[in-house]
Enzyme design. Structure first.
Site, PDB file in Angstrom:
ATOM      1  NE  ARG A 149     -16.135 -12.036  90.561  1.00 11.18           N
ATOM      2  CZ  ARG A 149     -16.060 -10.728  90.779  1.00 11.18           C
ATOM      3  NH1 ARG A 149     -16.112  -9.885  89.748  1.00 11.18           N
ATOM      4  NH2 ARG A 149     -15.917 -10.258  92.004  1.00 11.18           N
ATOM      5  CE  LYS A 173     -19.418 -12.757  92.017  1.00 10.84           C
ATOM      6  NZ  LYS A 173     -19.073 -13.466  93.263  1.00 10.84           N
ATOM      7  CG  HIS A 245     -11.516 -19.375  90.624  1.00  7.39           C
ATOM      8  ND1 HIS A 245     -12.163 -18.174  90.400  1.00  7.39           N
ATOM      9  CD2 HIS A 245     -11.410 -19.487  91.966  1.00  7.39           C
ATOM     10  CE1 HIS A 245     -12.434 -17.603  91.561  1.00  7.39           C
ATOM     11  NE2 HIS A 245     -11.990 -18.378  92.535  1.00  7.39           N
ATOM     12  NE  ARG A 248     -11.478 -13.855  90.481  1.00  9.15           N
ATOM     13  CZ  ARG A 248     -11.817 -12.565  90.508  1.00  9.15           C
ATOM     14  NH1 ARG A 248     -11.509 -11.786  89.479  1.00  9.15           N
ATOM     15  NH2 ARG A 248     -12.452 -12.036  91.539  1.00  9.15           N
ATOM     16  CG  HIS A 271     -12.350  -9.388  95.647  1.00  7.91           C
ATOM     17  ND1 HIS A 271     -11.138  -9.886  96.097  1.00  7.91           N
ATOM     18  CD2 HIS A 271     -12.882 -10.373  94.868  1.00  7.91           C
ATOM     19  CE1 HIS A 271     -10.954 -11.094  95.591  1.00  7.91           C
ATOM     20  NE2 HIS A 271     -11.992 -11.414  94.856  1.00  7.91           N
ATOM     21  CE1 TYR A 280      -5.153 -14.785  95.599  1.00  8.30           C
ATOM     22  CE2 TYR A 280      -6.770 -13.063  96.013  1.00  8.30           C
ATOM     23  CZ  TYR A 280      -6.363 -14.180  95.314  1.00  8.30           C
ATOM     24  OH  TYR A 280      -7.165 -14.695  94.331  1.00  8.30           O
TER      25      TYR A 280
END
Length: 303
Positions: A149, A173, A245, A248, A271, A280
């Site tokens: 990110r 995250k 992004h 990415r 994720h 995807y």
């Protein structure tokens, strides 16, 4: 209970108990009044009437997100009426939310990505005294090699690059750590940047891998995004289609196109849930179709 009184009671509850903001309350009021006008007696509406209303707003061209928002308001309204004993049932209980189609992520072709990276490498070589060129080269190579990110990338501490240049340990995250490997080209670009960084009095003592004169002490992501668009334009790529992004997404798409497993891509992207990575799946579907058409004995032979 009259419609207007029921709506007022609901909005008072949302304000007093939920702390809903004035803009939220105004939006709820508009949605409920619109539904009441269409249905003709909202407080006493049944499931069929609400379903007809949802079909009507869909026919009027409301986006699925707007339809889902309106249904959410109705659910909260009727749940309130039921909880307060003003209705004996909740007519929204069996209604399904409109399906929201997730747009496919923007990405770049492998050829475009190569052009961008080649341009960054050429500028770093052509301008050996320009630290910003070396920094940009390292940034784009690391971004494409790892799929970080943008906030993770620009905020990397210097320590991640001094442990082992084969991979970075990144805190993403939820403060979860993950390991991302670096390509040979990314390692080379990083070595060039670290050498240039060490020779800069303004940067040498910073704890950040990509230091800058900013409030945070590292390169703002908005500045990187702006410089990336300028690099793309110099590489002959439309700057409007480029962002950190997008690179990415290119990282993930190109991995899957070339045989990577969806679970592995999930881990590399950081994720928490595989459902996020499933945007995807169209790439996987294309790859599987190509495999079947090229290798299955009963596939149609080219004419």
């Amino acid at each position: 209970m009259r419609n207007a009184a029921a709506i007022e009671a609901f909005l008072e509850m949302m304000s007093a108990e939920r702390g809903a903001a004035a803009n939220t309350l105004s939006s709820y009021r508009r949605d409920l009044e619109d539904a009441g006008e269409a249905i003709g007696g909202l407080a006493h509406a049944d499931t069929a009437g609400i379903r007809d209303y949802l079909a009507d707003i869909s026919a009027r061209g409301f986006a699925a997100t707007s339809q889902a928002r309106k249904l959410s308001v109705l659910r909260q309204f009727f749940k309130f009426l039921y909880a307060e004993g003003l209705r004996a049932d909740d007519p929204t209980g069996t209604l399904d939310a409109p399906r929201r189609d997730r747009p496919l992520p923007k990405t770049m072709s492998e050829a475009e990505t190569s052009r961008l990276l080649d341009r960054a490498a050429a500028e770093a070589a052509e301008r050996p005294d320009d630290a910003s060129a070396a920094r940009m080269h390292a940034l784009v190579e690391v971004l494409y090699a790892t799929g970080l990110r943008v906030s993770e990338l620009v905020g990397l501490p210097l320590s991640v690059a001094t442990r082992d240049d084969r991979f970075f340990i990144v805190t993403g995250k939820g403060n979860k750590e993950r390991m991302v490997p670096l390509s040979q080209k990314a390692r080379s670009a990083m070595r060039g940047w670290l050498a240039r960084r060490a020779g800069s009095p303004a940067f040498a003592e910073s704890p950040h891998l990509f230091p800058a004169a900013s409030d945070t002490g590292y390169l703002p992501r908005q500045v990187f995004a702006r410089d990336l668009k300028a690099l793309a334009a110099r590489a002959g790529i439309a700057s409007a289609k480029i962002s950190p992004h997008v690179i990415r997404h290119a990282f993930a798409s190109h991995l899957l196109q070339n045989g990577a497993d969806l679970r592995a891509v999930q881990q590399l992207l950081g994720h928490a849930d595989i459902s996020t990575t499933q945007i995807y799946t169209h790439v996987l579907e294309e790859r599987l179709m190509r495999l079947v058409n090229e290798h299955h004995p009963l596939a149609d032979a080219p004419s």
